[in-house]
Design a protein around this motif. Structure first.
Motif, PDB file in Angstrom:
ATOM      1  N   MET A 155       0.839  -1.196   0.000  1.00  0.00           N
ATOM      2  CA  MET A 155       0.000   0.000   0.000  1.00  0.00           C
ATOM      3  C   MET A 155       0.878   1.252   0.000  1.00  0.00           C
ATOM      4  O   MET A 155       2.023   1.209   0.454  1.00  0.00           O
ATOM      5  N   ASN A 156       0.335   2.324  -0.528  1.00  0.00           N
ATOM      6  CA  ASN A 156       1.093   3.575  -0.599  1.00  0.00           C
ATOM      7  C   ASN A 156       0.098   4.739  -0.669  1.00  0.00           C
ATOM      8  O   ASN A 156      -1.091   4.545  -0.417  1.00  0.00           O
ATOM      9  N   ASN A 157       0.593   5.904  -1.043  1.00  0.00           N
ATOM     10  CA  ASN A 157      -0.313   7.060  -1.057  1.00  0.00           C
ATOM     11  C   ASN A 157      -1.248   7.069  -2.267  1.00  0.00           C
ATOM     12  O   ASN A 157      -2.149   7.896  -2.342  1.00  0.00           O
ATOM     13  N   GLN A 158      -1.023   6.147  -3.205  1.00  0.00           N
ATOM     14  CA  GLN A 158      -1.944   5.982  -4.342  1.00  0.00           C
ATOM     15  C   GLN A 158      -2.964   4.886  -4.003  1.00  0.00           C
ATOM     16  O   GLN A 158      -4.165   5.092  -4.110  1.00  0.00           O
ATOM     17  N   PHE A 159      -2.437   3.724  -3.601  1.00  0.00           N
ATOM     18  CA  PHE A 159      -3.316   2.640  -3.150  1.00  0.00           C
ATOM     19  C   PHE A 159      -3.415   2.740  -1.623  1.00  0.00           C
ATOM     20  O   PHE A 159      -2.659   2.123  -0.886  1.00  0.00           O
ATOM     21  N   VAL A 160      -4.353   3.539  -1.210  1.00  0.00           N
ATOM     22  CA  VAL A 160      -4.507   3.846   0.209  1.00  0.00           C
ATOM     23  C   VAL A 160      -4.995   2.617   0.971  1.00  0.00           C
ATOM     24  O   VAL A 160      -4.566   2.320   2.077  1.00  0.00           O
ATOM     25  N   TRP A 161      -5.908   1.900   0.324  1.00  0.00           N
ATOM     26  CA  TRP A 161      -6.431   0.658   0.905  1.00  0.00           C
ATOM     27  C   TRP A 161      -6.049  -0.503  -0.010  1.00  0.00           C
ATOM     28  O   TRP A 161      -6.139  -0.400  -1.240  1.00  0.00           O
ATOM     29  N   GLY A 162      -5.661  -1.627   0.603  1.00  0.00           N
ATOM     30  CA  GLY A 162      -5.155  -2.751  -0.179  1.00  0.00           C
ATOM     31  C   GLY A 162      -5.863  -4.059   0.132  1.00  0.00           C
ATOM     32  O   GLY A 162      -7.038  -4.087   0.501  1.00  0.00           O
ATOM     33  N   HIS A 195      -2.586  13.279  17.645  1.00  0.00           N
ATOM     34  CA  HIS A 195      -2.866  12.489  18.858  1.00  0.00           C
ATOM     35  C   HIS A 195      -4.107  11.622  18.701  1.00  0.00           C
ATOM     36  O   HIS A 195      -4.277  10.649  19.436  1.00  0.00           O
ATOM     37  N   THR A 196      -4.981  12.005  17.783  1.00  0.00           N
ATOM     38  CA  THR A 196      -6.224  11.229  17.658  1.00  0.00           C
ATOM     39  C   THR A 196      -6.374  10.571  16.284  1.00  0.00           C
ATOM     40  O   THR A 196      -7.349   9.861  16.058  1.00  0.00           O
ATOM     41  N   CYS A 197      -5.415  10.800  15.379  1.00  0.00           N
ATOM     42  CA  CYS A 197      -5.463  10.112  14.088  1.00  0.00           C
ATOM     43  C   CYS A 197      -5.147   8.639  14.338  1.00  0.00           C
ATOM     44  O   CYS A 197      -4.148   8.306  14.971  1.00  0.00           O
ATOM     45  N   ILE A 198      -6.029   7.752  13.823  1.00  0.00           N
ATOM     46  CA  ILE A 198      -5.786   6.309  14.024  1.00  0.00           C
ATOM     47  C   ILE A 198      -5.186   5.666  12.773  1.00  0.00           C
ATOM     48  O   ILE A 198      -4.941   4.468  12.741  1.00  0.00           O
ATOM     49  N   GLY A 199      -4.991   6.463  11.734  1.00  0.00           N
ATOM     50  CA  GLY A 199      -4.344   5.929  10.527  1.00  0.00           C
ATOM     51  C   GLY A 199      -5.247   5.067   9.676  1.00  0.00           C
ATOM     52  O   GLY A 199      -4.788   4.125   9.031  1.00  0.00           O
ATOM     53  N   CYS A 200      -6.557   5.404   9.630  1.00  0.00           N
ATOM     54  CA  CYS A 200      -7.473   4.583   8.819  1.00  0.00           C
ATOM     55  C   CYS A 200      -7.422   4.972   7.346  1.00  0.00           C
ATOM     56  O   CYS A 200      -7.838   4.219   6.484  1.00  0.00           O
ATOM     57  N   ARG A 201      -6.930   6.159   7.041  1.00  0.00           N
ATOM     58  CA  ARG A 201      -6.736   6.668   5.671  1.00  0.00           C
ATOM     59  C   ARG A 201      -8.045   6.947   4.930  1.00  0.00           C
ATOM     60  O   ARG A 201      -8.047   7.081   3.706  1.00  0.00           O
ATOM     61  N   TYR A 202      -9.153   7.005   5.650  1.00  0.00           N
ATOM     62  CA  TYR A 202     -10.423   7.314   4.979  1.00  0.00           C
ATOM     63  C   TYR A 202     -10.366   8.725   4.390  1.00  0.00           C
ATOM     64  O   TYR A 202     -10.905   8.988   3.319  1.00  0.00           O
ATOM     65  N   CYS A 203      -9.677   9.643   5.107  1.00  0.00           N
ATOM     66  CA  CYS A 203      -9.574  11.027   4.607  1.00  0.00           C
ATOM     67  C   CYS A 203      -8.827  11.070   3.287  1.00  0.00           C
ATOM     68  O   CYS A 203      -9.124  11.902   2.419  1.00  0.00           O
ATOM     69  N   MET A 204      -7.855  10.156   3.121  1.00  0.00           N
ATOM     70  CA  MET A 204      -7.108  10.129   1.855  1.00  0.00           C
ATOM     71  C   MET A 204      -7.994   9.657   0.716  1.00  0.00           C
ATOM     72  O   MET A 204      -7.860  10.099  -0.420  1.00  0.00           O
ATOM     73  N   MET A 205      -8.879   8.738   1.029  1.00  0.00           N
ATOM     74  CA  MET A 205      -9.833   8.273   0.012  1.00  0.00           C
ATOM     75  C   MET A 205     -10.803   9.394  -0.347  1.00  0.00           C
ATOM     76  O   MET A 205     -11.264   9.494  -1.474  1.00  0.00           O
ATOM     77  N   ALA A 206     -11.122  10.227   0.634  1.00  0.00           N
ATOM     78  CA  ALA A 206     -12.155  11.243   0.428  1.00  0.00           C
ATOM     79  C   ALA A 206     -11.615  12.513  -0.222  1.00  0.00           C
ATOM     80  O   ALA A 206     -12.378  13.255  -0.838  1.00  0.00           O
ATOM     81  N   ARG A 240      -3.270  14.397   0.638  1.00  0.00           N
ATOM     82  CA  ARG A 240      -2.849  13.852   1.928  1.00  0.00           C
ATOM     83  C   ARG A 240      -1.880  12.684   1.753  1.00  0.00           C
ATOM     84  O   ARG A 240      -1.976  11.929   0.794  1.00  0.00           O
ATOM     85  N   SER A 241      -0.991  12.550   2.715  1.00  0.00           N
ATOM     86  CA  SER A 241      -0.023  11.462   2.697  1.00  0.00           C
ATOM     87  C   SER A 241      -0.098  10.702   4.017  1.00  0.00           C
ATOM     88  O   SER A 241      -0.460  11.280   5.048  1.00  0.00           O
ATOM     89  N   PHE A 242       0.273   9.443   3.939  1.00  0.00           N
ATOM     90  CA  PHE A 242       0.311   8.587   5.126  1.00  0.00           C
ATOM     91  C   PHE A 242       1.781   8.358   5.462  1.00  0.00           C
ATOM     92  O   PHE A 242       2.590   8.098   4.552  1.00  0.00           O
ATOM     93  N   CYS A 287       0.268   7.938  10.919  1.00  0.00           N
ATOM     94  CA  CYS A 287      -0.748   9.000  10.874  1.00  0.00           C
ATOM     95  C   CYS A 287      -0.782   9.627   9.480  1.00  0.00           C
ATOM     96  O   CYS A 287       0.165   9.529   8.717  1.00  0.00           O
ATOM     97  N   VAL A 288      -1.878  10.288   9.195  1.00  0.00           N
ATOM     98  CA  VAL A 288      -2.024  10.992   7.924  1.00  0.00           C
ATOM     99  C   VAL A 288      -1.641  12.450   8.132  1.00  0.00           C
ATOM    100  O   VAL A 288      -1.812  12.991   9.224  1.00  0.00           O
TER     101      VAL A 288
END
Lengths: 399, 255
Positions: free
Chosen positions: A46-53, B151-162, B168-170, B188-189
C-alpha cells in the motif's frame, strides 16, 4: 462425503488438528500485523496511491458476509420459514465469527492500531467510520441476545423480536459499509447511493454462499445427510441472490458509463486494464454465470456436491468483485483537472499497479483464520447442527 | 465568497443528523468527539496570534497561486516546504513518501497549452476529509486551516480516500530528527498545514516565501482590504474542482 464420517475419537483428533491450523493461521496474521506496526506500512504494497489494499478487500468481504450469513436466521425468525429457523443458531455463529475476523483485519491494519480506545471514545457522527463504532458493538450485542433466545428454551418466545431487531440492524450496518464508498465525493469508481442497497444484496448472496458449504461440512462430519428439500430451497435462494447482484452490477456500470465524465474510468475497468479480466472472468463468469448454470442445470442442480461448488465459486467471485471495486477504483487516477492531461511526481494522471506484500497477505489470511477458528470452536462447544422435522416441513409446503 | 467559510455546511449537518439518528437507535446521547470552533477577536492579516488566544473565525487564511509565473522545473516551494516541515524520508517506493506539496504539469487537451502549478491541501471550507474522519482528528481550524490532530489520528486513511485533490499522505515509516514545531507521526495521515506554526507567528508559509517568481500570495480571504482579496476581486481565478462546491481556500490564476 463418506471420507468425513468417522468415530468419535477420530472426530476428536480432527477437531484438534483443525483448531491448531486455524489458531496458527490466526497467530501468523497477528504477528504480521505487529511487524507492520513496528516497521510501518513501508513493508506493505500500500502507498499514497493505493490507500487501501488487500487487507481491506478481505476484511470488507468478511464484514459484508457476516451480515449476509444472518439472512438465514432472518428467513426463519422474521419471515417464519421453518426450514431456516432450525438453521438460525448456525447462521448467528457464522455472523459473529466472520465479523470478528473482518474487524480484526481492518483494526490491525490501522496506522495506529494501538489507538483503538481513541476510536471508541472520539466519535465523529458525520463519518460512516464513526458510525461503525456504534454499528458493530450493537451488532455483536443483538446477535448474542438473538442466539440466547434461540438456544435457551425459556427465552424462545423472544426469538422473533430479537431476530427482527438483528435483521433491521444488519440492514443498517451493511448500508453503512456500502456508504463508506458511496460518500466519497470525488472518486469515479464510487460516490453513488446505489452502493448501499447493492452491498446489502451482495451480503445476501455471499452470506448464503458461505452458509451452504459450512452446513454441508457439518452434516458430512457428523455422518448425517442433508435433506434434499433443504438443499433444493437453499440453492434456489442462492441463485436468486446471485442474479440480483449481477443485475445491480450491470446497472452500476451502465449508469456510470452513461455519464461522459466517467466513460474513461468505465473503459479502463471493464476493457482496458488488468482489472478487465478479473471483472469478466473472475466476477461475472466464475462468480456469477457459472454458479447460476450449476444451480439450474438438471445434471448438477440436484447434486449437493455441485451446489457446494457453485457456492464456493460465488465466494471466489466475491473476492474478484471486491478486488476490482477497491483496488481497481484506486488504480485509476483522480480526475483533479478535467479536460487536461496531467503529470506529476505523485502519479497524477497515471494508471498505477498494486502488488500486495507478504505481511498484508498473512494479515488477510489471519482474518480468515480467526473466522474459521471461532466457527470451529462454536460448532464444537454448542449444538449448531440443524435438526429438521421433515414431515412438518413438507406439510407446511416446504417453506 | 467570504462568508461561505463560516456558514454551517448543510451537507455536514444533514449527515450528522442522520448519524445521530442511527446512534439514537442504540444509544440515548452520543456527543461528537471534538469541538474546535473558537470565538475570538479577528487577527489582522499579518499579525501574530497572541499566545493563549484562539484562532479567529473572522479570518479565512488562503493562497492565490499565479500559474503563469510558475516556472517549469522549479521546485523551490517543494524544497522549502519539506525543509520547513521536516519531510525528509526517501523510501524505495516513492509513492510511500509524504508529499505535502507537488508540482503538476497540465496540458490542455483542446489547444496543447502547458501550465505548471503547485498542488497542496486546498483548505476547503467544506472539507470531505473532516466529514469522513471517524475520530475528528481531521479538523478545520476556525481560521480555515485544515489540520490533522496527530494524537487522535488512528491511521485509517479514509480522509485520503475522500480528498479530491490527493493532497494527503500517510507516514509509512518511523521518523527521526523532526522539526519540534511540526510534530509528525508514523502511522498518521498528514498534509499541508499552511505552515500554521509560522502563520501563528505572523509569518508567511514557507512555500510562499521561497517562490522566486512571486507566484504565490498568502493572506486573509475574508478581509476585503488584504492584497489577496483585492487580487481575487480584480482578476479571474479558479477553484480546482469547483463543481464539488468545497469552497477551497487555495485559488489559482491563469488556469
Amino acid at each position: 462425503m463418506s471420507m468425513f464420517t468417522s468415530n468419535p475419537s477420530q472426530q476428536e483428533s480432527r477437531f484438534y488438528l483443525l483448531a491448531a491450523i486455524g489458531g496458527l493461521v490466526s497467530a501468523i496474521g497477528v504477528a504480521a500485523a505487529l511487524y507492520m506496526e513496528h516497521e510501518g506500512h513501508v513493508v506493505t504494497g500500500m502507498n499514497n496511491q493505493f490507500v487501501w489494499g488487500l487487507p481491506h478487500v478481505v476484511s470488507i468481504f468478511l464484514i459484508i458476509t457476516a451480515s449476509g450469513v444472518l439472512n438465514v436466521a432472518s428467513m426463519g425468525s422474521v419471515f417464519g420459514r421453518a426450514l431456516y429457523k432450525s438453521r438460525a443458531p448456525l447462521s448467528g455463529l457464522l455472523g459473529i465469527a466472520m465479523m470478528t475476523g473482518g474487524l480484526a483485519v481492518i483494526m490491525l491494519d490501522l496506522g495506529r492500531a494501538d489507538r483503538g480506545i481513541v476510536a471508541a471514545t472520539h466519535v465523529n457522527l458525520t463519518s460512516v467510520f464513526g458510525w461503525n463504532m456504534i454499528l458493530y458493538p450493537v451488532f455483536y450485542g443483538l446477535v448474542a441476545v438473538y442466539l440466547w433466545t434461540l438456544m435457551e428454551r425459556r427465552m424462545n418466545p423472544y426469538s422473533k423480536a430479537a431476530g427482527l431487531a438483528t435483521f433491521v440492524w444488519r440492514v443498517i450496518l451493511t448500508s453503512g459499509t456500502g456508504s463508506i464508498f458511496a460518500f466519497l465525493v470525488a472518486r469515479q469508481a464510487y460516490g453513488t447511493a446505489l452502493l448501499a442497497p447493492m452491498f446489502i444484496v451482495m451480503s445476501f448472496a455471499w452470506g448464503l454462499a458461505i452458509f451452504i458449504p459450512v452446513q454441508a461440512g457439518m452434516y458430512a462430519s457428523s455422518g448425517e445427510k442433508l435433506p434434499p428439500l433443504v438443499h433444493q430451497r437453499m440453492k434456489n435462494l442462492l441463485a436468486t441472490f446471485i442474479a440480483a447482484v449481477l443485475y445491480l452490477t450491470a446497472v452500476l456500470h451502465l449508469a456510470n458509463a452513461y455519464f461522459a465524465k466517467n466513460i474513461a474510468f468505465e473503459t479502463f475497468i471493464l476493457f482496458d486494464s488488468e482489472f478487465a479480466g478479473m471483472f469478466w472472468i473472475g466476477q461475472v463468469l466464475v462468480g456469477s454465470l457459472l454458479p447460476l448454470a450449476l444451480l439450474f442445470h438438471p445434471a448438477t442442480s440436484t447434486r449437493t456436491l455441485w451446489v457446494n461448488v457453485a457456492a464456493l465459486l460465488v465466494i471466489v467471485g466475491a473476492y474478484f468483485h471486491l478486488y476490482v471495486f477497491i483496488i481497481g477504483g484506486q488504480a485509476f487516477p483522480l480526475d483533479i483537472f478535467p479536460g487536461y492531461d496531467v503529470k506529476s511526481s505523485f502519479m497524477d494522471g497515471a494508471v498505477d499497479h498494486y502488488t500486495a506484500s507478504l505481511p498484508e497477505i498473512l494479515l488477510s489470511l489471519g482474518g480468515l483464520g480467526i473466522a474459521f477458528t471461532i466457527t470451529l470452536i462454536g460448532v464444537r462447544a454448542l449444538t449448531f447442527l440443524p435438526h429438521d422435522d421433515l414431515a412438518k416441513l413438507e406439510a407446511a409446503g416446504a417453506d | 465568497m467570504s462568508d461561505q467559510g463560516t456558514k454551517l455546511n448543510p451537507r455536514r449537518s444533514f449527515i450528522a443528523a442522520a448519524g445521530a439518528g442511527v446512534a439514537g437507535l442504540g444509544f440515548t446521547v452520543i456527543a461528537p468527539g471534538l469541538h474546535l470552533m473558537a470565538v475570538g477577536e479577528a487577527n489582522a492579516a499579518t499579525e501574530a496570534r497572541k499566545v493563549g488566544s484562539a484562532a479567529s473565525p473572522a479570518v479565512r487564511w488562503g493562497l492565490l497561486i499565479d500559474a503563469n509565473k510558475c516556472a517549469p522545473g522549479c521546485t523551490k516551494c517543494i524544497d522549502a516546504c519539506h525543509t520547513e516541515n521536516g519531510v525528509s524520508e526517501k523510501l524505495p517506493d516513492p509513492r510511500q513518501n509524504s508529499q505535502w506539496i507537488r508540482k503538476i504539469e497540465l496540458v490542455d487537451r483542446r489547444n496543447g497549452r502547458v501550465t505548471q502549478l503547485p498542488m497542496m491541501c486546498q483548505h476547503c471550507a467544506n472539507p470531505p476529509c473532516v466529514d469522513v474522519c471517524p475520530t475528528g482528528a481531521s479538523m478545520k481550524r476556525a481560521d480555515g486551516i485544515v489540520l490533522v490532530d496527530r494524537h487522535t489520528c488512528i491511521g485509517c486513511r479514509y480522509c485520503m480516500m475522500a480528498c479530491p485533490y490527493k493532497a494527503r499522505s500517510f507516514v509509512h515509516t518511523p521518523l527521526h530528527d523532526q522539526n519540534p514545531e511540526v510534530p509528525r507521526g508514523q502511522g498518521c495521515v498528514e498534509s499541508c498545514t499552511l505552515c500554521v506554526h509560522r502563520v501563528d507567528k505572523g509569518q508567511q508559509p514557507a512555500c510562499v516565501e521561497s517562490c522566486p517568481a512571486g507566484a504565490m500570495m498568502f493572506g486573509d480571504l475574508n478581509d476585503p482590504g488584504s492584497d489577496i482579496a483585492k487580487r481575487i476581486a480584480s482578476v479571474p481565478t479558479t477553484q480546482v474542482r469547483a463543481d464539488l462546491r468545497l469552497n477551497p481556500g487555495v485559488r489559482y490564476q491563469g488556469l
